[in-house]
Design a protein around this motif. Structure first.
Motif, PDB file in Angstrom:
ATOM      1  N   THR A 166       0.824  -1.209   0.000  1.00 42.76           N
ATOM      2  CA  THR A 166       0.000   0.000   0.000  1.00 42.76           C
ATOM      3  C   THR A 166       0.861   1.263   0.000  1.00 42.76           C
ATOM      4  O   THR A 166       0.488   2.274  -0.610  1.00 42.76           O
ATOM      5  N   TRP A 167       2.009   1.202   0.656  1.00 40.25           N
ATOM      6  CA  TRP A 167       2.955   2.329   0.608  1.00 40.25           C
ATOM      7  C   TRP A 167       3.382   2.607  -0.828  1.00 40.25           C
ATOM      8  O   TRP A 167       3.364   3.759  -1.286  1.00 40.25           O
ATOM      9  N   GLY A 172       2.296   5.847  -6.094  1.00 46.91           N
ATOM     10  CA  GLY A 172       2.051   5.753  -7.530  1.00 46.91           C
ATOM     11  C   GLY A 172       3.023   4.852  -8.253  1.00 46.91           C
ATOM     12  O   GLY A 172       3.105   4.892  -9.488  1.00 46.91           O
ATOM     13  N   LEU A 173       3.767   4.022  -7.510  1.00 54.72           N
ATOM     14  CA  LEU A 173       4.706   3.106  -8.154  1.00 54.72           C
ATOM     15  C   LEU A 173       3.933   1.966  -8.820  1.00 54.72           C
ATOM     16  O   LEU A 173       2.917   1.503  -8.317  1.00 54.72           O
ATOM     17  N   ASP A 174       4.430   1.527  -9.962  1.00 54.54           N
ATOM     18  CA  ASP A 174       3.803   0.444 -10.727  1.00 54.54           C
ATOM     19  C   ASP A 174       4.404  -0.875 -10.256  1.00 54.54           C
ATOM     20  O   ASP A 174       5.529  -1.233 -10.614  1.00 54.54           O
ATOM     21  N   ILE A 175       3.646  -1.629  -9.440  1.00 55.46           N
ATOM     22  CA  ILE A 175       4.169  -2.849  -8.830  1.00 55.46           C
ATOM     23  C   ILE A 175       4.109  -4.009  -9.812  1.00 55.46           C
ATOM     24  O   ILE A 175       3.062  -4.298 -10.392  1.00 55.46           O
ATOM     25  N   VAL A 176       5.236  -4.671  -9.993  1.00 52.35           N
ATOM     26  CA  VAL A 176       5.324  -5.863 -10.837  1.00 52.35           C
ATOM     27  C   VAL A 176       5.022  -7.114 -10.017  1.00 52.35           C
ATOM     28  O   VAL A 176       4.257  -7.982 -10.426  1.00 52.35           O
ATOM     29  N   ALA A 177       5.636  -7.206  -8.849  1.00 52.02           N
ATOM     30  CA  ALA A 177       5.497  -8.393  -8.002  1.00 52.02           C
ATOM     31  C   ALA A 177       5.734  -7.993  -6.554  1.00 52.02           C
ATOM     32  O   ALA A 177       6.253  -6.904  -6.263  1.00 52.02           O
ATOM     33  N   ALA A 178       5.352  -8.881  -5.652  1.00 49.05           N
ATOM     34  CA  ALA A 178       5.571  -8.654  -4.227  1.00 49.05           C
ATOM     35  C   ALA A 178       5.790 -10.003  -3.559  1.00 49.05           C
ATOM     36  O   ALA A 178       5.321 -11.029  -4.039  1.00 49.05           O
ATOM     37  N   VAL A 308       8.827  -5.489  -2.714  1.00 50.76           N
ATOM     38  CA  VAL A 308       8.058  -5.294  -3.942  1.00 50.76           C
ATOM     39  C   VAL A 308       9.057  -5.029  -5.055  1.00 50.76           C
ATOM     40  O   VAL A 308      10.141  -4.473  -4.813  1.00 50.76           O
ATOM     41  N   THR A 309       8.733  -5.462  -6.263  1.00 49.15           N
ATOM     42  CA  THR A 309       9.489  -5.017  -7.430  1.00 49.15           C
ATOM     43  C   THR A 309       8.592  -4.069  -8.212  1.00 49.15           C
ATOM     44  O   THR A 309       7.385  -4.298  -8.355  1.00 49.15           O
ATOM     45  N   VAL A 310       9.185  -2.983  -8.696  1.00 48.37           N
ATOM     46  CA  VAL A 310       8.417  -1.925  -9.362  1.00 48.37           C
ATOM     47  C   VAL A 310       9.093  -1.549 -10.675  1.00 48.37           C
ATOM     48  O   VAL A 310      10.306  -1.720 -10.846  1.00 48.37           O
ATOM     49  N   ARG A 311       8.295  -1.023 -11.589  1.00 49.19           N
ATOM     50  CA  ARG A 311       8.842  -0.584 -12.879  1.00 49.19           C
ATOM     51  C   ARG A 311       9.608   0.718 -12.701  1.00 49.19           C
ATOM     52  O   ARG A 311       9.167   1.628 -11.995  1.00 49.19           O
TER      53      ARG A 311
END
Length: 460
Positions: A166-167, A172-178, A308-311
């Motif tokens: 949620t953070w 506004g980060l685009d989450i790929v995976a968690a 989390v991994t993010v773009r």
């Protein structure tokens, strides 16, 4: 976050009751005795004397501990300022505690404890993931209908990951995976060519070639490491169980029912949990997964933390962050952000205070059934076999777990893992097949089964 400002300094602490005084429960008790905003004077275990022993072991004067067997005894002990040790939650629910911390890890007992606490108008801090994976959304709904809250607990990975997701979303980060690191690191000793994990050491000739590969494809690295380390367990039911809780809270799903669970260096996590088009393992957006932290002796651990991994949408920003030591993928298009810790009961106070002082959950406001954790036969299992859950991880011999889309119980539907635990098979199951509800002698008197049917009725 400034926690002093967040929680204030009100005169009266949040009154708690801990149910289950081993492991997490004990560490929470120990820390709560040092936390001025929390008071935990009530401890419940299978035997009242067990709870009393834990209180004494934490330095509480035996003269200040009352071992109680009736509600009347607990009321008198409370009014006289005693610590209370009890063997049944039912006799303490008349006390003015506002939060019940359920930490038994027992699916059936935990279900009863949650139902009784909610119906008594108590908030529930639900540590027992076994209960949560079967009936968590239903318990949350029941709590809302009773004007109380069921919350996960900080210090354990599901709550920490829900918060990290949620953070990232708020930013506004685009989450790929968690996901999370498994509980036990894989430590490679290059001098002796051995791998050690969870107290086991084995020779792994050739593994050293895969410690810092730069040109080999990630899918090949994952497969080769997994094959060389095949004598080590690479899937654990608790890991999948915890990701099930996150799925139901945040709406994420999985790329594989048993997860990818690669053996990976911390610096490789952004690469592994990237889309396949970027060279990673994933075909499914917003996937949940687990990795086994691979390190050399003396290197820092991920400590069972979450990520989390993010773009990396802006190349210049992420190039700057990579220079500052953040983990960015080989291609520079995905980054990993992480919390390298989970402190169990030591950290639980933040969730207790969130629910006790502010009336909010550390997890989702309204979790929904997205994923079911179900039982899967790893060998032929004969009719009449009792699927006994045992050990620290509540594992079942010859049975593993899968994460599948949630659905209503039915004879031809895979049975939730912890609903099958300690039940007898009424028909044989072949290796490689899911264990169905119709394969298991479900106990119609089961509190867990009753709550699950109520959940099914509410959501399906």
């Amino acid at each position: 976050m400034n926690y002093h400002s967040h929680f204030g300094t009100q005169a009266e602490p949040v009154e708690c009751c801990i149910v289950g005084t081993g492991g997490f429960g004990r560490s929470f008790l120990a820390q709560s005795l040092k936390t001025p905003l929390i008071s935990t004077r009530v401890a419940v275990d299978l035997k009242a004397e067990t709870a009393a022993d834990v209180l004494r072991g934490l330095g509480i004067d035996a003269a200040r501990i009352a071992v109680c067997v009736t509600a009347e005894e607990t009321k008198a002990a409370w009014e006289n300022g005693f610590f209370i040790a009890a063997g049944d939650i039912a006799i303490v629910l008349g006390l003015p505690v506002s939060v019940v911390v359920e930490a038994t890890g027992h699916p059936e007992a935990g279900a009863r404890h949650c139902r009784l606490a909610i119906d008594a108008g108590k908030h529930v801090a639900l540590v027992s993931k076994e209960v949560d994976s079967v009936v968590g959304p239903g318990l949350s709904l029941r709590a809302r209908q009773n004007n109380v809250i069921v919350t996960p607990v900080d210090g354990d990975q599901p709550s920490l990951l829900m918060g990290l997701i949620t953070w990232a979303e708020v930013l506004g980060l685009d989450i790929v995976a968690a996901g999370k690191a498994s509980e036990y690191d894989f430590v490679f000793d290059p001098e002796n060519e051995t791998l050690t994990s969870n107290g086991k050491t084995a020779a792994v000739p050739g593994f050293g070639e895969l410690i810092e590969p730069t040109t080999v494809a990630l899918t090949e690295i994952a497969a080769r490491r997994g094959a060389i380390a095949e004598s080590f367990a690479q899937r654990a039911v608790p890991d999948l169980c915890e990701m099930t809780l996150v799925a139901n809270a945040n709406g994420f799903t999985v790329d594989r029912p048993a997860l990818h669970a690669p053996i990976a260096r911390i610096t490789e996590v952004a690469d592994f949990f990237s889309p396949r088009a970027s060279g990673g393992l994933l075909d499914t957006p917003r996937s949940l997964d687990v990795f086994h932290c691979l390190r050399l002796p003396g290197e820092v651990s991920f400590a069972g933390g979450v990520f989390v991994t993010v773009r990396c949408d802006d190349a210049e920003t992420w190039a700057m962050l990579a220079e500052k030591g953040h983990v960015v993928s080989r291609k520079g298009d995905v980054a990993m952000l992480y919390i390298p810790r989970h402190l169990l009961g030591v950290e639980a106070a933040t969730s207790i205070l969130e629910v006790g002082l502010r009336g909010v959950s550390s997890g989702a406001v309204e979790p929904k059934p997205v994923i079911d954790l179900v039982a899967h036969a790893d060998a032929d299992i004969a009719a009449g076999t009792v699927l006994t859950a045992s050990g620290h991880h509540h594992s079942i011999v010859d049975v593993s777990a899968r994460m599948v889309p949630a659905g209503k119980l039915g004879d031809d539907v895979p049975v939730p893992f912890y609903l099958a635990a300690n039940r007898k098979l009424k028909r044989a199951v072949r290796a490689g097949q899911p264990i169905l509800c119709g394969d298991v002698e479900l106990d119609e008197a089961s509190e867990l089964l009753s709550l699950r049917r109520q959940q099914d009725k509410a959501f399906f």
